[in-house]
Design a protein around this motif. Structure first.
Motif, PDB file in Angstrom:
ATOM      1  N   MET A  46       0.841  -1.186   0.000  1.00 10.61           N
ATOM      2  CA  MET A  46       0.000   0.000   0.000  1.00 10.61           C
ATOM      3  C   MET A  46       0.880   1.241   0.000  1.00 10.61           C
ATOM      4  N   ILE A  47       0.546   2.193  -0.885  1.00 10.34           N
ATOM      5  CA  ILE A  47       1.262   3.457  -0.973  1.00 10.34           C
ATOM      6  C   ILE A  47       0.262   4.575  -0.738  1.00 10.34           C
ATOM      7  N   VAL A  48       0.607   5.489   0.167  1.00  9.69           N
ATOM      8  CA  VAL A  48      -0.212   6.660   0.450  1.00  9.69           C
ATOM      9  C   VAL A  48       0.563   7.873  -0.054  1.00  9.69           C
ATOM     10  N   ARG A  49      -0.091   8.665  -0.904  1.00 10.48           N
ATOM     11  CA  ARG A  49       0.574   9.827  -1.484  1.00 10.48           C
ATOM     12  C   ARG A  49      -0.318  11.049  -1.310  1.00 10.48           C
ATOM     13  N   ALA A  50       0.264  12.125  -0.801  1.00  9.70           N
ATOM     14  CA  ALA A  50      -0.450  13.397  -0.654  1.00  9.70           C
ATOM     15  C   ALA A  50       0.356  14.460  -1.371  1.00  9.70           C
ATOM     16  N   GLN A  51      -0.331  15.279  -2.168  1.00  8.30           N
ATOM     17  CA  GLN A  51       0.358  16.364  -2.862  1.00  8.30           C
ATOM     18  C   GLN A  51      -0.563  17.558  -2.962  1.00  8.30           C
ATOM     19  N   ASP A  52       0.043  18.749  -3.073  1.00  7.79           N
ATOM     20  CA  ASP A  52      -0.767  19.948  -3.251  1.00  7.79           C
ATOM     21  C   ASP A  52      -1.124  20.083  -4.727  1.00  7.79           C
ATOM     22  N   THR A  53      -1.859  21.133  -5.068  1.00  9.35           N
ATOM     23  CA  THR A  53      -2.331  21.289  -6.441  1.00  9.35           C
ATOM     24  C   THR A  53      -1.189  21.554  -7.420  1.00  9.35           C
ATOM     25  N   ALA A  54      -0.014  21.974  -6.931  1.00 12.55           N
ATOM     26  CA  ALA A  54       1.148  22.197  -7.798  1.00 12.55           C
ATOM     27  C   ALA A  54       1.929  20.906  -8.031  1.00 12.55           C
ATOM     28  N   GLY A  55       1.566  19.822  -7.339  1.00 13.01           N
ATOM     29  CA  GLY A  55       2.237  18.548  -7.516  1.00 13.01           C
ATOM     30  C   GLY A  55       3.344  18.285  -6.518  1.00 13.01           C
ATOM     31  N   ASN A  56       3.507  19.152  -5.523  1.00 11.91           N
ATOM     32  CA  ASN A  56       4.530  18.961  -4.494  1.00 11.91           C
ATOM     33  C   ASN A  56       4.052  17.942  -3.469  1.00 11.91           C
ATOM     34  N   VAL A  57       4.878  16.945  -3.168  1.00 10.41           N
ATOM     35  CA  VAL A  57       4.522  15.915  -2.203  1.00 10.41           C
ATOM     36  C   VAL A  57       4.481  16.512  -0.805  1.00 10.41           C
ATOM     37  N   ILE A  58       3.445  16.168  -0.057  1.00  8.78           N
ATOM     38  CA  ILE A  58       3.251  16.693   1.301  1.00  8.78           C
ATOM     39  C   ILE A  58       3.439  15.559   2.292  1.00  8.78           C
ATOM     40  N   VAL A  59       4.257  15.772   3.305  1.00  6.43           N
ATOM     41  CA  VAL A  59       4.472  14.745   4.328  1.00  6.43           C
ATOM     42  C   VAL A  59       3.957  15.188   5.686  1.00  6.43           C
ATOM     43  N   SER A  60       3.504  16.428   5.796  1.00  6.70           N
ATOM     44  CA  SER A  60       2.887  16.914   7.034  1.00  6.70           C
ATOM     45  C   SER A  60       1.813  17.924   6.639  1.00  6.70           C
ATOM     46  N   ALA A  61       1.008  18.309   7.592  1.00 10.73           N
ATOM     47  CA  ALA A  61      -0.082  19.243   7.302  1.00 10.73           C
ATOM     48  C   ALA A  61       0.480  20.556   6.771  1.00 10.73           C
ATOM     49  N   PRO A  62      -0.010  21.044   5.629  1.00  8.98           N
ATOM     50  CA  PRO A  62       0.529  22.274   5.041  1.00  8.98           C
ATOM     51  C   PRO A  62       0.131  23.508   5.838  1.00  8.98           C
ATOM     52  N   ASN A  63       1.029  24.461   5.893  1.00  6.37           N
ATOM     53  CA  ASN A  63       0.766  25.725   6.577  1.00  6.37           C
ATOM     54  C   ASN A  63       1.206  26.844   5.656  1.00  6.37           C
TER      55      ASN A  63
END
Length: 127
Positions: free
Chosen positions: A76-93
């Motif tokens: 299983m792979i979990v991937r989170a990214q913002d709308t610009a395609g940058n991978v997010i590893v913590s909650a964005p601020n």
């Protein structure tokens, strides 16, 4: 008459075997979908504190807890990214809209063991 009965019997057995293989595959796919949906909910509720590059998951347990060699396992792979395609590893601020995708890849059991199956769920959320 024996030839006709034999052909009918062979056709029936072939279709039953096909139906059994497809039923096994659908059970695995349903379980895989359940697993990725649960993981997506966990990512949403923890606000991105759990993101992985690949973890082992048991897709199908054949009901023998003492023998794990007959289980169907996947990654299983979990991937989170913002709308610009940058991978997010913590909650964005500051908070931005985030795309979260959970993908589970596995090889089914039995006759379809050579195939690679994949189940994915994706959503957009803002923390």
């Amino acid at each position: 008459a024996m030839v006709i009965v034999s052909i009918g019997f062979i056709a029936t057995m072939t279709s039953l075997t096909f139906a059994r293989v497809q039923n096994d595959l659908e059970q695995e796919r349903a379980r895989a979908h359940q697993i990725v949906c649960e993981q997506l909910e966990q990512v949403q509720s923890n606000l991105y504190t759990y993101v992985s590059s690949g973890s082992a998951v048991t897709v199908w347990d054949n009901g023998t807890p003492d023998d794990t060699t007959d289980d169907t396992n996947g990654t299983m792979i979990v991937r989170a990214q913002d709308t610009a395609g940058n991978v997010i590893v913590s909650a964005p601020n500051p908070a931005v809209r985030v795309e979260v995708e959970v993908t589970l890849t596995w090889n089914p059991r039995g006759r379809l063991a050579g195939r690679t199956m994949r189940e994915s769920v994706m959503t957009y959320i803002a923390p």
